[in-house]
Motif scaffolding. Structure first.
Motif, PDB file in Angstrom:
ATOM      1  N   ASN A 163      12.670   1.396 -99.812  1.00  0.00           N
ATOM      2  CA  ASN A 163      13.827   0.822 -99.119  1.00  0.00           C
ATOM      3  C   ASN A 163      13.559  -0.624 -98.716  1.00  0.00           C
ATOM      4  O   ASN A 163      12.417  -1.032 -98.512  1.00  0.00           O
ATOM      5  CB  ASN A 163      14.158   1.643 -97.862  1.00  0.00           C
ATOM      6  CG  ASN A 163      14.404   3.097 -98.182  1.00  0.00           C
ATOM      7  OD1 ASN A 163      14.921   3.432 -99.243  1.00  0.00           O
ATOM      8  ND2 ASN A 163      14.034   3.977 -97.263  1.00  0.00           N
ATOM      9  N   GLU A 164      14.628  -1.383 -98.593  1.00  0.00           N
ATOM     10  CA  GLU A 164      14.495  -2.753 -98.083  1.00  0.00           C
ATOM     11  C   GLU A 164      14.130  -2.733 -96.599  1.00  0.00           C
ATOM     12  O   GLU A 164      13.407  -3.591 -96.110  1.00  0.00           O
ATOM     13  CB  GLU A 164      15.795  -3.529 -98.294  1.00  0.00           C
ATOM     14  CG  GLU A 164      16.065  -3.886 -99.753  1.00  0.00           C
ATOM     15  CD  GLU A 164      17.261  -4.808 -99.906  1.00  0.00           C
ATOM     16  OE1 GLU A 164      17.774  -5.292 -98.867  1.00  0.00           O
ATOM     17  OE2 GLU A 164      17.679  -5.035-101.046  1.00  0.00           O
ATOM     18  N   SER A 165      14.676  -1.756 -95.888  1.00  0.00           N
ATOM     19  CA  SER A 165      14.306  -1.562 -94.479  1.00  0.00           C
ATOM     20  C   SER A 165      14.253  -0.070 -94.199  1.00  0.00           C
ATOM     21  O   SER A 165      14.960   0.720 -94.831  1.00  0.00           O
ATOM     22  CB  SER A 165      15.312  -2.241 -93.549  1.00  0.00           C
ATOM     23  OG  SER A 165      16.584  -1.634 -93.653  1.00  0.00           O
ATOM     24  N   ASP A 166      13.395   0.304 -93.259  1.00  0.00           N
ATOM     25  CA  ASP A 166      13.190   1.705 -92.928  1.00  0.00           C
ATOM     26  C   ASP A 166      13.549   1.956 -91.463  1.00  0.00           C
ATOM     27  O   ASP A 166      13.569   1.038 -90.641  1.00  0.00           O
ATOM     28  CB  ASP A 166      11.734   2.104 -93.165  1.00  0.00           C
ATOM     29  CG  ASP A 166      11.339   1.963 -94.628  1.00  0.00           C
ATOM     30  OD1 ASP A 166      12.161   2.302 -95.494  1.00  0.00           O
ATOM     31  OD2 ASP A 166      10.209   1.518 -94.894  1.00  0.00           O
ATOM     32  N   THR A 167      13.833   3.239 -91.171  1.00  0.00           N
ATOM     33  CA  THR A 167      14.178   3.620 -89.801  1.00  0.00           C
ATOM     34  C   THR A 167      13.012   4.372 -89.173  1.00  0.00           C
ATOM     35  O   THR A 167      12.595   5.424 -89.669  1.00  0.00           O
ATOM     36  CB  THR A 167      15.441   4.506 -89.771  1.00  0.00           C
ATOM     37  OG1 THR A 167      16.523   3.809 -90.379  1.00  0.00           O
ATOM     38  CG2 THR A 167      15.808   4.849 -88.333  1.00  0.00           C
ATOM     39  N   LEU A 168      12.499   3.820 -88.106  1.00  0.00           N
ATOM     40  CA  LEU A 168      11.391   4.423 -87.382  1.00  0.00           C
ATOM     41  C   LEU A 168      11.923   4.953 -86.051  1.00  0.00           C
ATOM     42  O   LEU A 168      12.495   4.203 -85.257  1.00  0.00           O
ATOM     43  CB  LEU A 168      10.306   3.370 -87.129  1.00  0.00           C
ATOM     44  CG  LEU A 168       9.006   3.846 -86.487  1.00  0.00           C
ATOM     45  CD1 LEU A 168       8.243   4.751 -87.434  1.00  0.00           C
ATOM     46  CD2 LEU A 168       8.148   2.647 -86.111  1.00  0.00           C
ATOM     47  N   ARG A 169      11.779   6.237 -85.820  1.00  0.00           N
ATOM     48  CA  ARG A 169      12.193   6.820 -84.543  1.00  0.00           C
ATOM     49  C   ARG A 169      10.958   6.977 -83.657  1.00  0.00           C
ATOM     50  O   ARG A 169       9.961   7.579 -84.072  1.00  0.00           O
ATOM     51  CB  ARG A 169      12.876   8.170 -84.744  1.00  0.00           C
ATOM     52  CG  ARG A 169      13.180   8.903 -83.434  1.00  0.00           C
ATOM     53  CD  ARG A 169      14.097  10.074 -83.639  1.00  0.00           C
ATOM     54  NE  ARG A 169      15.476   9.625 -83.884  1.00  0.00           N
ATOM     55  CZ  ARG A 169      16.524  10.441 -83.970  1.00  0.00           C
ATOM     56  NH1 ARG A 169      16.367  11.752 -83.825  1.00  0.00           N
ATOM     57  NH2 ARG A 169      17.728   9.961 -84.210  1.00  0.00           N
ATOM     58  N   VAL A 170      11.054   6.438 -82.448  1.00  0.00           N
ATOM     59  CA  VAL A 170       9.928   6.509 -81.520  1.00  0.00           C
ATOM     60  C   VAL A 170      10.397   7.113 -80.195  1.00  0.00           C
ATOM     61  O   VAL A 170      11.589   7.089 -79.865  1.00  0.00           O
ATOM     62  CB  VAL A 170       9.310   5.117 -81.260  1.00  0.00           C
ATOM     63  CG1 VAL A 170       8.825   4.488 -82.551  1.00  0.00           C
ATOM     64  CG2 VAL A 170      10.300   4.195 -80.552  1.00  0.00           C
ATOM     65  N   LYS A 171       9.427   7.656 -79.460  1.00  0.00           N
ATOM     66  CA  LYS A 171       9.700   8.119 -78.096  1.00  0.00           C
ATOM     67  C   LYS A 171       9.066   7.120 -77.131  1.00  0.00           C
ATOM     68  O   LYS A 171       7.861   6.848 -77.207  1.00  0.00           O
ATOM     69  CB  LYS A 171       9.125   9.513 -77.873  1.00  0.00           C
ATOM     70  CG  LYS A 171       9.423  10.066 -76.475  1.00  0.00           C
ATOM     71  CD  LYS A 171       8.704  11.379 -76.232  1.00  0.00           C
ATOM     72  CE  LYS A 171       9.380  12.520 -76.964  1.00  0.00           C
ATOM     73  NZ  LYS A 171       8.776  13.841 -76.613  1.00  0.00           N
TER      74      LYS A 171
END
Length: 339
Positions: A163-171
């Motif tokens: 991907n050109e950009s990725d989604t990172l989910r953090v707490k």
């Protein structure tokens, strides 16, 4: 010395596996004629009760010889005369002990060398993570919707993303936050070769606590199993390269190299090989424990006991195919070492 360590690793792997069969067979009331460590001529034997305990000359195997497992027997305590569920548990016990060994080996490594969890310790200045607003002490929950078990798995997710950009989910402070991040290309030199890879610029926390080490060792086993299922999927599609499959020659060479590095490296390889042994031994293929379990499950479901001769022939064919695969892989190992 490193070769001796490699041989001892194999001996421990097989002995633990066979001990699983042995101890559960005793629990199930099945007669065990012999429990052997090693193969070939016996150099030490001791009869205790109905079971002969032996140490044999070649430390590359071992066995648990149960009455009536591979031959007809009229003994009421033979393997074949035991209840189906007891036979199933005995068959599965070998792989179970290899899983226990893997967890223990990884736990020892984690306690000695520390483990990296999914909490962020440091962020490189001007890195993609810094620019995206990721902060120290953030706990990574998922990457592009997939939850990593280990920081190693997260790194592989980053490297393999197209991907050109990725989604990172953090707490962060108990709150879940989704962050868009664009990994950057970086290079590293390995044996004179420049290798490109993607990175975010984050460093994980290193911990040594007891419960965390135990949890991480279980997650390492889970990740290994996940990777092996993915490997089998690629194998069925014909997308596995020859250099991805290693035999005993390469494994011994790898363990020998690890022995020169240190105790933690040997223990990590012991755990990795043990979890692989458990996985492949449980595959529903003739001659493996998984294949034997299929026959027992068929009996439990249908109430029909499989014909002993048919089962024997199927196992012989399966064993022959495994030996051919073993010879092919060993040939490729030696060929690769000569090159």
């Amino acid at each position: 010395m490193s070769i001796i360590v490699a041989i001892l690793v194999f001996l421990v792997l097989v002995t633990i596996h066979e001990f699983g069969h042995f101890i559960v067979a005793k629990w199930a009331g099945i007669k065990v004629n012999e429990f052997a460590v090693g193969m070939g001529p016996a150099i030490f034997k001791k009869q205790k009760g109905e079971t002969l305990y032996s140490l044999r000359a070649f430390p590359l195997g071992g066995y648990c010889a149960m009455e009536g497992e591979d031959e007809d027997s009229s003994d009421e305590r033979s393997f074949d005369n035991a209840k189906a569920y007891k036979r199933l548990v005995v068959i599965l016990a070998g792989a179970f002990m290899n899983i226990v060994l893997a967890i223990l080996a990884f736990f020892i490594v984690n306690m000695q060398s520390g483990y990296t969890d999914l909490r962020i310790d440091k962020i490189e200045a001007d890195s993609p993570a810094y620019i995206a607003g990721i902060q120290e002490n953030d706990e990574i929950i998922s990457y592009n919707g997939k939850k990593p078990l280990l920081f190693l798995e997260l790194r592989n997710m980053i490297i393999n993303s197209n991907n050109e950009s990725d989604t990172l989910r953090v707490k962060r402070d108990g709150e879940l936050i989704d962050i868009e991040v664009k990994p950057e290309l970086a290079t590293i030199e390995d044996d004179g070769q420049v290798i490109e890879y993607k990175k975010l610029g984050i460093m994980p926390k290193v911990s040594y606590d007891f419960l965390g080490s135990f949890k991480e060792s279980i997650n390492t086993c889970r990740y290994a199993y996940r990777s092996m299922f993915e490997f089998l999927g690629r194998a069925f599609k014909g997308k596995v390269k020859k250099n991805e499959v290693s035999g005993p020659v390469v494994i011994i060479k790898t363990i020998s190299s690890a022995a020169k590095v240190g105790f933690s490296s040997v223990m990590f390889l012991l755990g990795l090989i043990s979890i692989n042994l458990a996985f492949f031994n449980l595959l529903p293929f003739p001659a493996l424990d998984g294949g034997k379990a299929v026959f027992i499950l068929f009996e439990m479901i249908t109430g029909i006991k499989p014909n002993k001769k048919v089962e024997y022939i199927v196992n012989i064919i399966g064993f022959s195919l495994l030996m051919l695969l073993f010879l092919f892989v060993t040939y490729n190992d030696i060929k690769g070492l000569i090159k």
